[in-house]
Design a protein around this motif. Structure first.
Motif, PDB file in Angstrom:
ATOM      1  N   LYS A   1       0.825  -1.212   0.000  1.00 50.53           N
ATOM      2  CA  LYS A   1       0.000   0.000   0.000  1.00 50.53           C
ATOM      3  C   LYS A   1       0.858   1.261   0.000  1.00 50.53           C
ATOM      4  O   LYS A   1       0.522   2.253  -0.663  1.00 50.53           O
ATOM      5  N   GLU A   2       1.965   1.223   0.727  1.00 49.06           N
ATOM      6  CA  GLU A   2       2.850   2.389   0.780  1.00 49.06           C
ATOM      7  C   GLU A   2       3.438   2.695  -0.595  1.00 49.06           C
ATOM      8  O   GLU A   2       3.503   3.859  -1.027  1.00 49.06           O
ATOM      9  N   VAL A   3       3.855   1.644  -1.293  1.00 47.70           N
ATOM     10  CA  VAL A   3       4.452   1.836  -2.625  1.00 47.70           C
ATOM     11  C   VAL A   3       3.397   2.310  -3.620  1.00 47.70           C
ATOM     12  O   VAL A   3       3.662   3.172  -4.465  1.00 47.70           O
ATOM     13  N   ILE A   4       2.188   1.775  -3.504  1.00 47.46           N
ATOM     14  CA  ILE A   4       1.108   2.195  -4.410  1.00 47.46           C
ATOM     15  C   ILE A   4       0.808   3.679  -4.222  1.00 47.46           C
ATOM     16  O   ILE A   4       0.604   4.420  -5.204  1.00 47.46           O
ATOM     17  N   GLU A   5       0.786   4.140  -2.981  1.00 37.33           N
ATOM     18  CA  GLU A   5       0.537   5.565  -2.719  1.00 37.33           C
ATOM     19  C   GLU A   5       1.654   6.435  -3.296  1.00 37.33           C
ATOM     20  O   GLU A   5       1.392   7.507  -3.863  1.00 37.33           O
ATOM     21  N   LYS A   6       2.893   5.975  -3.158  1.00 35.78           N
ATOM     22  CA  LYS A   6       4.009   6.735  -3.717  1.00 35.78           C
ATOM     23  C   LYS A   6       3.930   6.790  -5.242  1.00 35.78           C
ATOM     24  O   LYS A   6       4.197   7.830  -5.853  1.00 35.78           O
ATOM     25  N   ARG A   7       3.553   5.687  -5.872  1.00 35.60           N
ATOM     26  CA  ARG A   7       3.437   5.653  -7.333  1.00 35.60           C
ATOM     27  C   ARG A   7       2.309   6.570  -7.814  1.00 35.60           C
ATOM     28  O   ARG A   7       2.438   7.249  -8.836  1.00 35.60           O
ATOM     29  N   LYS A   8       1.213   6.586  -7.086  1.00 41.65           N
ATOM     30  CA  LYS A   8       0.113   7.484  -7.444  1.00 41.65           C
ATOM     31  C   LYS A   8       0.545   8.937  -7.343  1.00 41.65           C
ATOM     32  O   LYS A   8       0.187   9.774  -8.188  1.00 41.65           O
TER      33      LYS A   8
ATOM     34  N   LYS B   1       6.879  13.219 -19.627  1.00 46.97           N
ATOM     35  CA  LYS B   1       6.601  12.657 -20.960  1.00 46.97           C
ATOM     36  C   LYS B   1       6.150  13.736 -21.928  1.00 46.97           C
ATOM     37  O   LYS B   1       6.465  13.689 -23.119  1.00 46.97           O
ATOM     38  N   LYS B   2       5.399  14.723 -21.422  1.00 43.74           N
ATOM     39  CA  LYS B   2       4.993  15.840 -22.285  1.00 43.74           C
ATOM     40  C   LYS B   2       6.195  16.642 -22.765  1.00 43.74           C
ATOM     41  O   LYS B   2       6.195  17.198 -23.856  1.00 43.74           O
ATOM     42  N   LYS B   3       7.233  16.710 -21.937  1.00 39.46           N
ATOM     43  CA  LYS B   3       8.459  17.422 -22.308  1.00 39.46           C
ATOM     44  C   LYS B   3       9.277  16.657 -23.353  1.00 39.46           C
ATOM     45  O   LYS B   3      10.245  17.194 -23.883  1.00 39.46           O
ATOM     46  N   GLY B   4       8.897  15.421 -23.629  1.00 36.89           N
ATOM     47  CA  GLY B   4       9.643  14.613 -24.588  1.00 36.89           C
ATOM     48  C   GLY B   4      10.728  13.762 -23.965  1.00 36.89           C
ATOM     49  O   GLY B   4      11.545  13.174 -24.686  1.00 36.89           O
ATOM     50  N   ASN B   5      10.751  13.685 -22.649  1.00 33.98           N
ATOM     51  CA  ASN B   5      11.757  12.884 -21.966  1.00 33.98           C
ATOM     52  C   ASN B   5      11.305  11.437 -21.817  1.00 33.98           C
ATOM     53  O   ASN B   5      10.108  11.142 -21.812  1.00 33.98           O
ATOM     54  N   ILE B   6      12.265  10.553 -21.685  1.00 28.96           N
ATOM     55  CA  ILE B   6      11.976   9.153 -21.386  1.00 28.96           C
ATOM     56  C   ILE B   6      11.795   9.046 -19.876  1.00 28.96           C
ATOM     57  O   ILE B   6      12.733   9.280 -19.115  1.00 28.96           O
ATOM     58  N   ALA B   7      10.601   8.708 -19.449  1.00 32.12           N
ATOM     59  CA  ALA B   7      10.298   8.657 -18.010  1.00 32.12           C
ATOM     60  C   ALA B   7       9.461   7.421 -17.715  1.00 32.12           C
ATOM     61  O   ALA B   7       8.585   7.047 -18.498  1.00 32.12           O
ATOM     62  N   TYR B   8       9.737   6.799 -16.591  1.00 34.13           N
ATOM     63  CA  TYR B   8       8.976   5.637 -16.165  1.00 34.13           C
ATOM     64  C   TYR B   8       9.146   5.452 -14.661  1.00 34.13           C
ATOM     65  O   TYR B   8      10.070   5.992 -14.046  1.00 34.13           O
ATOM     66  N   LEU B   9       8.223   4.685 -14.090  1.00 31.50           N
ATOM     67  CA  LEU B   9       8.258   4.393 -12.667  1.00 31.50           C
ATOM     68  C   LEU B   9       8.972   3.070 -12.436  1.00 31.50           C
ATOM     69  O   LEU B   9       8.644   2.072 -13.067  1.00 31.50           O
ATOM     70  N   LYS B  10       9.933   3.091 -11.530  1.00 32.90           N
ATOM     71  CA  LYS B  10      10.653   1.882 -11.140  1.00 32.90           C
ATOM     72  C   LYS B  10      10.451   1.691  -9.652  1.00 32.90           C
ATOM     73  O   LYS B  10      11.038   2.395  -8.837  1.00 32.90           O
ATOM     74  N   TYR B  11       9.578   0.751  -9.323  1.00 28.15           N
ATOM     75  CA  TYR B  11       9.152   0.498  -7.948  1.00 28.15           C
ATOM     76  C   TYR B  11       8.528   1.779  -7.385  1.00 28.15           C
ATOM     77  O   TYR B  11       7.467   2.181  -7.856  1.00 28.15           O
ATOM     78  N   ASP B  12       9.159   2.462  -6.440  1.00 28.21           N
ATOM     79  CA  ASP B  12       8.574   3.681  -5.876  1.00 28.21           C
ATOM     80  C   ASP B  12       9.374   4.926  -6.257  1.00 28.21           C
ATOM     81  O   ASP B  12       9.287   5.948  -5.584  1.00 28.21           O
ATOM     82  N   LYS B  13      10.139   4.840  -7.343  1.00 22.69           N
ATOM     83  CA  LYS B  13      10.971   5.964  -7.793  1.00 22.69           C
ATOM     84  C   LYS B  13      10.611   6.331  -9.230  1.00 22.69           C
ATOM     85  O   LYS B  13      10.203   5.486 -10.035  1.00 22.69           O
ATOM     86  N   LEU B  14      10.779   7.619  -9.541  1.00 18.41           N
ATOM     87  CA  LEU B  14      10.585   8.104 -10.899  1.00 18.41           C
ATOM     88  C   LEU B  14      11.937   8.220 -11.578  1.00 18.41           C
ATOM     89  O   LEU B  14      12.829   8.908 -11.097  1.00 18.41           O
ATOM     90  N   VAL B  15      12.081   7.534 -12.695  1.00 19.77           N
ATOM     91  CA  VAL B  15      13.321   7.558 -13.464  1.00 19.77           C
ATOM     92  C   VAL B  15      13.097   8.416 -14.699  1.00 19.77           C
ATOM     93  O   VAL B  15      12.167   8.170 -15.477  1.00 19.77           O
ATOM     94  N   VAL B  16      13.931   9.440 -14.874  1.00 17.70           N
ATOM     95  CA  VAL B  16      13.810  10.366 -15.999  1.00 17.70           C
ATOM     96  C   VAL B  16      15.128  10.385 -16.763  1.00 17.70           C
ATOM     97  O   VAL B  16      16.187  10.571 -16.185  1.00 17.70           O
ATOM     98  N   LYS B  17      15.034  10.158 -18.066  1.00 21.54           N
ATOM     99  CA  LYS B  17      16.197  10.229 -18.942  1.00 21.54           C
ATOM    100  C   LYS B  17      15.945  11.275 -20.017  1.00 21.54           C
ATOM    101  O   LYS B  17      14.806  11.652 -20.289  1.00 21.54           O
ATOM    102  N   GLY B  18      17.025  11.724 -20.648  1.00 22.00           N
ATOM    103  CA  GLY B  18      16.897  12.753 -21.666  1.00 22.00           C
ATOM    104  C   GLY B  18      16.177  12.245 -22.899  1.00 22.00           C
ATOM    105  O   GLY B  18      15.971  11.048 -23.078  1.00 22.00           O
TER     106      GLY B  18
END
Length: 234
Positions: free
Chosen positions: A142-149, A159-176
């Protein structure tokens, strides 16, 4: 007298503070050690929770028509076979049940499916985009689900900025953003395409040229033989 009184007060105050520090310092150190131990225990608990859910998937959107766990398993098995061409056998499943206590007519309760080995789960997650009627995801606390939300708005913004972004467990990963540098490195110039022959063509042409040289050599030898003067017998 006033100066002596002030000096005496400062001396007494200094001595009292030193004694307080002497007593408080071990308590502060012990408190820091306890904080570190608590932090380590929390990390271990989080790791155990994550490890416990490693081989689990949660199935959403599966119609609640089954009357037993066996019927539920058959429905899941048929969907995986039809959409993913993957066979799931009973001996590969550890647990299978609906999440939630109360059955609702308007909402289908999600299904938790736990595999004995992780490789089958990884195959399903890898090909989950091919599923037509259901949606699956990893099993999070439940804690991880809340963080992802909470991270979803930031994910959409990146993603609107055109960056590669995705969720990895409870962290947001952003690449150029993706650049064309790699494409330019892979592509070859027109000059090299037209001037360089393939290896197979070079081999064929070399064989033809060698064959031609052999024929020319034989022809020259035959001509030289005909040019030799003949002698009459005496």
């Amino acid at each position: 007298m006033e100066k002596q009184t002030n000096d005496l007060k400062e001396s007494i105050t200094r001595n009292i503070m030193n004694r307080i520090d002497e007593k408080l310092t071990p308590m502060i150190e012990e408190n820091e050690k306890l904080k570190q131990k608590i932090g380590n225990l929390e990390n271990e608990i989080e790791y155990l929770k994550k490890e416990k859910k490693t081989n689990n998937i949660v199935i959403y959107g599966l119609k609640e028509r089954e009357k037993s766990i066996l019927e539920l398993f058959q429905s899941v098995k048929e969907i995986f076979k039809r959409d993913l061409n993957l066979s799931v056998e009973e001996n590969e499943v550890n647990r299978l049940y609906r999440l939630g206590k109360n059955k609702s007519e308007n909402k289908q309760r999600p299904v938790l499916l736990s595999f004995i080995n992780g490789w089958k789960k990884d195959q399903i997650i890898k090909n989950k985009k091919s599923l037509k009627e259901i949606y699956i995801s990893d099993d999070y606390s439940k804690e991880v689900i809340e963080k992802r939300k909470a991270l979803l708005p930031q994910l959409l913004e990146e993603k609107k900025k055109g960056n590669i972004a995705y969720l990895k467990y409870d962290k947001l990963v952003v690449k150029g953003p993706i650049t064309d540098k790699r494409k330019r490195e892979i592509s070859t110039s027109p000059q090299s395409t037209y001037t360089t022959k393939p290896k197979k063509q070079q081999t064929i042409s070399s064989v033809k040229s060698n064959r031609k040289n052999v024929f020319d050599l034989m022809r020259n030898r035959s001509n030289s033989l005909t040019d030799i003067p003949t002698h009459k017998k005496q």
